[in-house]
Design a protein around this motif. Structure first.
Motif, PDB file in Angstrom:
ATOM      1  N   SER A 258       0.846  -0.968  -0.189  1.00 31.64           N
ATOM      2  CA  SER A 258       0.034  -0.189  -0.253  1.00 31.64           C
ATOM      3  C   SER A 258       0.885   1.408   0.101  1.00 31.64           C
ATOM      4  CB  SER A 258      -1.250  -0.221   1.037  1.00 31.64           C
ATOM      5  OG  SER A 258      -1.581   1.216   1.174  1.00 31.64           O
ATOM      6  N   GLY A 259       0.519   2.273  -0.391  1.00 27.99           N
ATOM      7  CA  GLY A 259       1.189   3.820  -0.558  1.00 27.99           C
ATOM      8  C   GLY A 259       1.760   4.337   0.705  1.00 27.99           C
ATOM      9  N   GLU A 260       0.754   3.575   1.709  1.00 25.30           N
ATOM     10  CA  GLU A 260       0.669   4.514   3.157  1.00 25.30           C
ATOM     11  C   GLU A 260       1.831   3.243   3.679  1.00 25.30           C
ATOM     12  OE1 GLU A 260      -2.738   5.661   1.651  1.00 25.30           O
ATOM     13  OE2 GLU A 260      -2.204   3.660   1.687  1.00 25.30           O
ATOM     14  N   ASP A 261       3.065   2.657   3.077  1.00 24.81           N
ATOM     15  CA  ASP A 261       3.596   1.413   3.302  1.00 24.81           C
ATOM     16  C   ASP A 261       4.636   3.111   3.698  1.00 24.81           C
ATOM     17  OD1 ASP A 261       2.502  -1.378   2.307  1.00 24.81           O
ATOM     18  OD2 ASP A 261       2.151  -0.757   4.457  1.00 24.81           O
ATOM     19  N   TYR A 262       4.693   3.196   2.892  1.00 29.10           N
ATOM     20  CA  TYR A 262       5.916   4.447   2.322  1.00 29.10           C
ATOM     21  C   TYR A 262       6.208   5.604   2.767  1.00 29.10           C
ATOM     22  CZ  TYR A 262       6.909   0.097  -0.453  1.00 29.10           C
ATOM     23  OH  TYR A 262       7.322  -0.871  -1.134  1.00 29.10           O
ATOM     24  N   ALA A 263       7.454   6.217   3.282  1.00 30.08           N
ATOM     25  CA  ALA A 263       7.250   7.016   3.958  1.00 30.08           C
ATOM     26  C   ALA A 263       8.397   8.374   3.066  1.00 30.08           C
ATOM     27  CB  ALA A 263       8.390   7.771   5.288  1.00 30.08           C
ATOM     28  N   TYR A 264       8.693   8.121   1.879  1.00 33.52           N
ATOM     29  CA  TYR A 264       9.315   8.635   1.254  1.00 33.52           C
ATOM     30  C   TYR A 264       8.470   8.259  -0.615  1.00 33.52           C
ATOM     31  CZ  TYR A 264      12.536   8.835   4.955  1.00 33.52           C
ATOM     32  OH  TYR A 264      12.963   9.312   6.198  1.00 33.52           O
ATOM     33  N   TRP A 265       8.615  10.425  -0.991  1.00 29.01           N
ATOM     34  CA  TRP A 265       8.057   9.464  -2.572  1.00 29.01           C
ATOM     35  C   TRP A 265       8.782  10.950  -3.574  1.00 29.01           C
ATOM     36  CZ3 TRP A 265       4.040   6.772  -4.111  1.00 29.01           C
ATOM     37  CH2 TRP A 265       3.281   5.748  -2.741  1.00 29.01           C
ATOM     38  N   GLY A 266       9.233   9.992  -4.902  1.00 31.82           N
ATOM     39  CA  GLY A 266       9.418  11.598  -5.777  1.00 31.82           C
ATOM     40  C   GLY A 266       8.495  12.160  -6.125  1.00 31.82           C
ATOM     41  N   GLN A 267       8.650  13.477  -7.445  1.00 29.28           N
ATOM     42  CA  GLN A 267       7.600  14.193  -7.514  1.00 29.28           C
ATOM     43  C   GLN A 267       7.098  13.020  -8.652  1.00 29.28           C
ATOM     44  OE1 GLN A 267      10.471  13.721  -8.360  1.00 29.28           O
ATOM     45  NE2 GLN A 267      10.224  14.299 -10.799  1.00 29.28           N
ATOM     46  N   GLY A 268       7.020  11.862  -9.251  1.00 28.86           N
ATOM     47  CA  GLY A 268       6.571  11.542 -10.600  1.00 28.86           C
ATOM     48  C   GLY A 268       6.973  12.024 -11.508  1.00 28.86           C
ATOM     49  N   THR A 269       6.842  11.292 -12.457  1.00 33.66           N
ATOM     50  CA  THR A 269       6.961  11.145 -14.175  1.00 33.66           C
ATOM     51  C   THR A 269       5.741  10.934 -15.196  1.00 33.66           C
ATOM     52  OG1 THR A 269       8.735  10.385 -16.073  1.00 33.66           O
ATOM     53  CG2 THR A 269       8.624   9.091 -13.833  1.00 33.66           C
ATOM     54  N   GLN A 270       5.364  11.579 -15.679  1.00 38.29           N
ATOM     55  CA  GLN A 270       3.992  11.262 -17.294  1.00 38.29           C
ATOM     56  C   GLN A 270       4.714  10.405 -17.834  1.00 38.29           C
ATOM     57  OE1 GLN A 270       0.796  12.194 -16.845  1.00 38.29           O
ATOM     58  NE2 GLN A 270       0.827  10.466 -17.791  1.00 38.29           N
ATOM     59  N   VAL A 271       3.906   8.435 -18.180  1.00 42.57           N
ATOM     60  CA  VAL A 271       3.933   8.472 -18.609  1.00 42.57           C
ATOM     61  C   VAL A 271       2.855   8.285 -19.661  1.00 42.57           C
ATOM     62  CG1 VAL A 271       4.112   5.566 -19.228  1.00 42.57           C
ATOM     63  CG2 VAL A 271       5.895   6.332 -17.651  1.00 42.57           C
ATOM     64  N   THR A 272       2.331   8.473 -21.543  1.00 43.27           N
ATOM     65  CA  THR A 272       1.316   8.679 -21.965  1.00 43.27           C
ATOM     66  C   THR A 272       1.776   7.695 -23.023  1.00 43.27           C
ATOM     67  OG1 THR A 272       1.138  10.707 -21.571  1.00 43.27           O
ATOM     68  CG2 THR A 272       0.111   9.972 -23.758  1.00 43.27           C
ATOM     69  N   VAL A 273       0.638   6.409 -23.486  1.00 42.61           N
ATOM     70  CA  VAL A 273       1.227   5.256 -24.330  1.00 42.61           C
ATOM     71  C   VAL A 273      -0.525   5.582 -25.335  1.00 42.61           C
ATOM     72  CG1 VAL A 273       1.475   2.954 -24.952  1.00 42.61           C
ATOM     73  CG2 VAL A 273       1.835   3.729 -22.521  1.00 42.61           C
ATOM     74  N   SER A 274       0.390   5.899 -26.858  1.00 40.16           N
ATOM     75  CA  SER A 274      -0.806   6.039 -27.314  1.00 40.16           C
ATOM     76  C   SER A 274      -1.480   4.722 -27.940  1.00 40.16           C
ATOM     77  CB  SER A 274      -0.615   7.279 -28.187  1.00 40.16           C
ATOM     78  OG  SER A 274       0.375   6.875 -29.344  1.00 40.16           O
ATOM     79  N   SER A 275      -2.791   5.034 -28.215  1.00 41.89           N
ATOM     80  CA  SER A 275      -3.401   3.573 -29.240  1.00 41.89           C
ATOM     81  C   SER A 275      -3.007   3.778 -30.928  1.00 41.89           C
ATOM     82  CB  SER A 275      -4.775   3.204 -28.513  1.00 41.89           C
ATOM     83  OG  SER A 275      -5.447   4.614 -29.518  1.00 41.89           O
TER      84      SER A 275
END
Length: 126
Positions: free
Chosen positions: A109-126
């Protein structure tokens, strides 16, 4: 304090590949659990994969098993997510996360984790 910085996201066609990176700093990572989560618009955060920093043991969500591979480079303090055979439903912001102990071979679960990055967008087009 742990700092996590993701990179490698982008736009790719269905069936293509991307490799995400997460540069980690701020402490020694022995015994730490690292993971990738993702969140699509208007959807809840979803567990993707986890790895023990010390042993390299990993675990994957069923939705990505056989297509994604999580790994780490201890010398570079970097976590990776190799994503192959991408599908439009893989479109999301991908976050890396760190927990200060090994959480075991299971879905986390996300609640198990104390440290997070800001994220990176992944977009997959069909």
């Amino acid at each position: 304090q742990v700092q996590l910085v993701e990179s490698g996201g982008g736009l790719v066609q269905a069936g293509g590949s991307l490799r995400l990176s997460c540069a980690a700093s701020g402490r020694t990572f022995s015994g730490v659990t690292m993971a990738w989560f993702r969140q699509a618009p208007e959807k809840e955060r979803e567990f993707v994969a986890t790895i023990s920093w010390s042993s390299g043991v990993s675990y994957y969500a069923d939705s990505v098993k056989g297509r994604f591979t999580v790994s780490r480079d201890i010398a570079k303090n970097t976590l990776y997510l190799q994503m192959n055979t991408l599908k439009p439903e893989d479109t999301a912001v991908y976050h890396c996360a760190a927990a200060s102990k090994w959480l075991g071979v299971r879905q986390h679960s996300g609640e198990d984790y104390a440290y997070w990055g800001q994220g990176t967008q992944v977009t997959v087009s069909s």
